[in-house]
Scaffold this active site. Structure first.
Site, PDB file in Angstrom:
ATOM      1  N   GLU A 102      -4.619   0.692  -9.057  1.00 57.22           N
ATOM      2  CA  GLU A 102      -6.003   1.078  -9.088  1.00 57.22           C
ATOM      3  C   GLU A 102      -6.512   0.015 -10.454  1.00 57.22           C
ATOM      4  O   GLU A 102      -5.915  -0.171 -11.414  1.00 57.22           O
ATOM      5  CB  GLU A 102      -6.491   2.437  -9.412  1.00 57.22           C
ATOM      6  CG  GLU A 102      -7.100   2.824  -8.215  1.00 57.22           C
ATOM      7  CD  GLU A 102      -8.479   2.490  -7.653  1.00 57.22           C
ATOM      8  OE1 GLU A 102      -8.833   1.210  -8.033  1.00 57.22           O
ATOM      9  OE2 GLU A 102      -9.192   3.338  -7.340  1.00 57.22           O
ATOM     10  N   ASP A 106     -12.166   6.567 -13.151  1.00 60.34           N
ATOM     11  CA  ASP A 106     -13.333   7.234 -13.801  1.00 60.34           C
ATOM     12  C   ASP A 106     -13.544   8.731 -13.326  1.00 60.34           C
ATOM     13  O   ASP A 106     -13.040   9.320 -14.383  1.00 60.34           O
ATOM     14  CB  ASP A 106     -14.572   6.520 -13.153  1.00 60.34           C
ATOM     15  CG  ASP A 106     -16.019   6.749 -13.836  1.00 60.34           C
ATOM     16  OD1 ASP A 106     -15.985   7.682 -14.723  1.00 60.34           O
ATOM     17  OD2 ASP A 106     -16.912   5.793 -13.182  1.00 60.34           O
ATOM     18  N   PHE A 155     -20.301   1.422 -18.575  1.00 67.06           N
ATOM     19  CA  PHE A 155     -20.098   0.669 -17.139  1.00 67.06           C
ATOM     20  C   PHE A 155     -19.686  -0.522 -17.448  1.00 67.06           C
ATOM     21  O   PHE A 155     -20.338  -1.190 -18.135  1.00 67.06           O
ATOM     22  CB  PHE A 155     -21.522   0.607 -16.392  1.00 67.06           C
ATOM     23  CG  PHE A 155     -21.310   0.243 -15.135  1.00 67.06           C
ATOM     24  CD1 PHE A 155     -20.854   1.204 -14.072  1.00 67.06           C
ATOM     25  CD2 PHE A 155     -21.264  -1.021 -14.600  1.00 67.06           C
ATOM     26  CE1 PHE A 155     -20.595   0.713 -12.718  1.00 67.06           C
ATOM     27  CE2 PHE A 155     -20.904  -1.376 -13.242  1.00 67.06           C
ATOM     28  CZ  PHE A 155     -20.898  -0.611 -12.471  1.00 67.06           C
ATOM     29  N   VAL A 156     -18.209  -0.612 -16.961  1.00 66.25           N
ATOM     30  CA  VAL A 156     -17.720  -2.127 -17.125  1.00 66.25           C
ATOM     31  C   VAL A 156     -17.619  -2.881 -15.742  1.00 66.25           C
ATOM     32  O   VAL A 156     -17.524  -2.457 -14.718  1.00 66.25           O
ATOM     33  CB  VAL A 156     -16.137  -1.720 -17.828  1.00 66.25           C
ATOM     34  CG1 VAL A 156     -16.407  -1.498 -19.184  1.00 66.25           C
ATOM     35  CG2 VAL A 156     -15.377  -0.766 -17.123  1.00 66.25           C
TER      36      VAL A 156
HETATM   37  C1  PRP Z   1     -14.157   1.817  -7.724  1.00 70.60           C
HETATM   38  C2  PRP Z   1     -13.011   1.457  -8.435  1.00 70.60           C
HETATM   39  C3  PRP Z   1     -12.292   2.855  -8.196  1.00 70.60           C
HETATM   40  C4  PRP Z   1     -13.009   3.762  -8.192  1.00 70.60           C
HETATM   41  C5  PRP Z   1     -12.938   4.859  -9.310  1.00 70.60           C
HETATM   42  O1  PRP Z   1     -14.403   1.345  -6.579  1.00 70.60           O
HETATM   43  O2  PRP Z   1     -12.424   0.195  -7.970  1.00 70.60           O
HETATM   44  O3  PRP Z   1     -11.497   2.530  -6.786  1.00 70.60           O
HETATM   45  O4  PRP Z   1     -14.520   3.126  -8.290  1.00 70.60           O
HETATM   46  O5  PRP Z   1     -13.884   5.544  -9.349  1.00 70.60           O
HETATM   47  P1  PRP Z   1     -13.829   7.040  -9.364  1.00 70.60           P
HETATM   48  O6  PRP Z   1     -12.655   7.390 -10.248  1.00 70.60           O
HETATM   49  O7  PRP Z   1     -14.716   7.777  -9.773  1.00 70.60           O
HETATM   50  O8  PRP Z   1     -13.465   7.659  -8.020  1.00 70.60           O
HETATM   51  P2  PRP Z   1     -15.826   1.178  -5.831  1.00 70.60           P
HETATM   52  O9  PRP Z   1     -15.977   2.333  -5.109  1.00 70.60           O
HETATM   53  O10 PRP Z   1     -16.759   0.560  -6.594  1.00 70.60           O
HETATM   54  O11 PRP Z   1     -15.273  -0.073  -4.687  1.00 70.60           O
HETATM   55  P3  PRP Z   1     -14.637  -1.596  -4.899  1.00 70.60           P
HETATM   56  O12 PRP Z   1     -13.466  -1.237  -5.588  1.00 70.60           O
HETATM   57  O13 PRP Z   1     -14.887  -2.194  -3.699  1.00 70.60           O
HETATM   58  O14 PRP Z   1     -15.553  -2.126  -6.062  1.00 70.60           O
END
Ligand code: PRP
Length: 184
Positions: A102, A106, A155-156
């Protein structure tokens, strides 16, 4: 009245050089831990693709890669809390040593969901490697086996992470500061 979109600003949090050095360390450690086990590294798309590309090239032990696409942020800066699987693995993981790759932990809701979901497919082992772990008051409490960097609750973007689908191409991890929208 037209809403303007002034330029955002970026503050470097982790440089490309520091990313490279830490990922070399992680790759060496993972290769050692999984020696002879031919693990399957599963990148969680979209955000995880840059990290996987560098991690796989830092590992000098046999392994395979695969991909899952999930979404929880729906384009904005906050987790929606509900995880959707947009694309699944290309193979069975029954009896395999699986390492989820991952970009960021977050709230942890994405990894909590994925871990529970993938355990049902009976892998020999299921571990988690995340490049970033955010320090925050609430998170889902998933055990992380490999963590690249602890970061503040900001936010990064960059190195695979996006804001509204852009900035994934930045070679570093940067804190994004969006100026308030002004009215014309
Ligand atoms: C983001 C990131 C993780 C997730 C983490 O994905 O890539 O998969 O959020 O957040 P959490 O710990 O709060 O669940 P996103 O849904 O933005 O999709 P992406 O990877 O396509 O950008």
């Amino acid at each position: 009245m037209t809403a303007l979109n002034p330029s955002p600003t970026f503050r470097t949090l982790i440089s490309a050089e520091d990313l490279r050095a830490r990922i070399q360390e992680l790759g060496a450690r993972i290769a050692e831990d999984y020696r002879g086990k031919r693990p399957l590294l599963v990148s969680i798309l979209k955000g995880g693709f840059v990290f996987l590309a560098d991690l796989t090239r830092s590992m000098y032990e046999d392994h395979e890669v695969d991909f899952m696409a999930v979404s929880s942020y729906a384009g904005g800066t906050r987790s929606s809390g509900s995880v959707r699987i947009l694309g699944d693995l290309s193979q069975s993981i029954k009896g395999r040593h699986v390492l989820l790759i991952e970009d960021i932990y977050d709230t942890g809701l994405t990894l909590l969901y994925l871990k529970n979901h993938l355990e049902l497919r009976e892998p020999a082992s299921l571990k988690i490697c995340t490049l970033l772990r955010k320090e925050r008051a609430f998170h889902a409490g998933v055990t992380l086996d490999y963590v690249g960097f602890e970061i503040p609750d900001e936010f990064v973007v960059g190195y695979g992470l996006d804001y509204e689908e852009i900035y994934r191409n930045l070679p570093e991890i940067a804190i994004l500061q969006l100026p308030p929208k002004t009215e014309e």
